[in-house]
Design an enzyme around this catalytic site. Structure first.
Site: not given
Ligand code: SAM
Ligand code: SF4
Ligand code: DTB
Length: 352
Positions: A55, A59, A62, A99, A130, A190, A262
């Site tokens: 990606c 973040c 992530c 989802c 979703c 959501c 949730r």
């Molecule tokens: N890329 C898209 C986004 O960020 O909106 C969708 C997928 S992203 C993985 C969806 C959500 O997963 C993020 O907004 C975050 O809240 C959650 N997430 C990702 N990594 C996480 C982690 N290590 N622990 C808890 N929640 C996590």
């Molecule tokens: Fe990409 Fe993970 Fe951030 Fe979603 S949460 S935008 S998958 S880096």
């Protein structure tokens, strides 16, 4: 539309909720919950990562960000056929909503036809749909709604003030823009966040206020406990205290009593007792299945045992399933479903 729900919370009020004696806070949340829901039912969704890793966003929490080396195997967009197989399996396990998540900043135009087929196919299996695909523009939100997508997940994750310490490749207001497009499209929202990023209690309050003061509350509010993944910048951040986590659930419920809150990521490391407290605080939705997107989730058998102990029932599927004939007809008219998109992706990868 007017409702009896509040949309004018102040930071002082919400911080005061966080500081309440725990018993009083949980009692208030449970009373609010019972005004809108059966306290012994939970809604159950299953997650699937339909496009994994690489990606472009940074973040810090992530495992799928291309900015960090977490050892994750990257995968291109999953074939529609495989997505439908997973959805069938999820339905057989008792999920009512499926989802689908993609590690994108925003969904590429060339992939949208596949996405629409996934939505239509999963719906025909008799599941709610979703998706979480990153930022959407107005047209994409409209098209997803037209394809029949029931929910769009797009988390605020943390407060506006702390946002820049966690993500630098987009802004908090980008996030709010997408939520507005989703709301305008008629889809359900959501949206929630993560506890345990190193944020303060005021940040937790700030994030929840942003959600609660939207013109309409999100129908679903996922509260994730950070899953600390090796290789991400937050791998060594202090673990969040369980009681503090439950306070966030309770405050989310008091602010948005008619929403499904949730108990989302992080359950793998939670005791039964901590999860029971979260349900007592008004959580009434979980992800079922041994994987979230890329990290582990409790085994289905453990969740069933826990629900048995607590006398909790899982929501049942109320969506009508398409007949065998209808599914065959759908497959006939769906060239993308059976198509192997390897060639298409190889060409794309070479071009980029
Ligand atoms: N890329 C898209 C986004 O960020 O909106 C969708 C997928 S992203 C993985 C969806 C959500 O997963 C993020 O907004 C975050 O809240 C959650 N997430 C990702 N990594 C996480 C982690 N290590 N622990 C808890 N929640 C996590
Ligand atoms: Fe990409 Fe993970 Fe951030 Fe979603 S949460 S935008 S998958 S880096
Ligand atoms: C949400 O709030 N949590 C889910 C879902 N919405 C998309 C994702 C959790 C991801 C946890 C880390 C992983 O498994 O990669």
């Amino acid at each position: 539309m007017t409702d009896s729900l509040r949309h004018d919370w102040t930071i002082e009020e919400v911080e005061a909720l966080f500081r309440k004696p725990f018993n009083d806070l949980i009692f208030q949340a449970q009373v609010a919950h019972r005004e809108h829901f059966d306290p012994n039912r939970v809604q159950v969704s299953t997650l699937l990562s339909i496009k994994t890793g690489a990606c472009p966003e940074d973040c810090k929490y992530c495992p799928q960000s291309g900015h960090y080396n977490t050892g994750l195997d990257k995968e291109k967009l999953m074939e529609v056929r495989k997505v439908l197989e997973e959805a069938r399996r999820a339905k057989a396990s008792g999920a009512t909503r499926f989802c689908m998540g993609a590690a994108w900043k925003n969904p590429p135009a060339k992939d949208m036809p596949y996405i629409f087929e996934m939505v239509k196919g999963v719906k025909e299996l008799g599941l709610e749909t979703c998706m979480t695909l990153g930022m959407l523009n107005k047209d994409q939100a409209t098209q997803l709604a037209e394809a029949g997508l029931d929910y769009y997940n797009h988390n605020l994750d943390t407060s506006p003030e702390f946002y820049g310490s966690i993500i630098t490749t987009r802004t908090f207001s980008d996030r709010m823009d997408t939520l507005a497009h989703v709301r305008d499209s008629g889809m359900n929202i959501c949206s929630g966040g993560i506890v345990g990023l190193g944020e303060t209690e005021r940040d937790r309050a700030g994030m929840l206020i942003e959600l609660a003061n939207l013109p309409k509350h999100p129908e679903s509010v996922p509260i994730n406990m950070l899953v600390r993944v090796e290789g991400t910048p937050l791998e060594n951040v202090d673990a969040v205290d369980g009681i503090d986590f439950v306070r966030s659930i309770a405050v989310a419920k008091i602010l948005m009593p008619a929403s499904n809150v949730r108990l989302s990521a992080g359950r793998e490391n939670m005791s039964d007792e901590l999860q029971a407290l979260a349900f007592l605080a008004g959580a009434n939705s979980i992800f079922l299945g041994d994987k979230l997107l890329t990290t582990p989730n409790p085994k289905e058998s453990r969740d069933r045992q826990l629900f048995d102990k607590l006398g909790i029932n899982m929501d049942e599927n109320t969506v009508d399933e398409a007949s065998e004939e209808e599914m065959e007809e759908f497959a006939k008219n769906c060239p993308l479903r059976e198509r192997d998109n390897d060639q298409y992706y190889d060409a794309m990868n070479k071009a980029s």
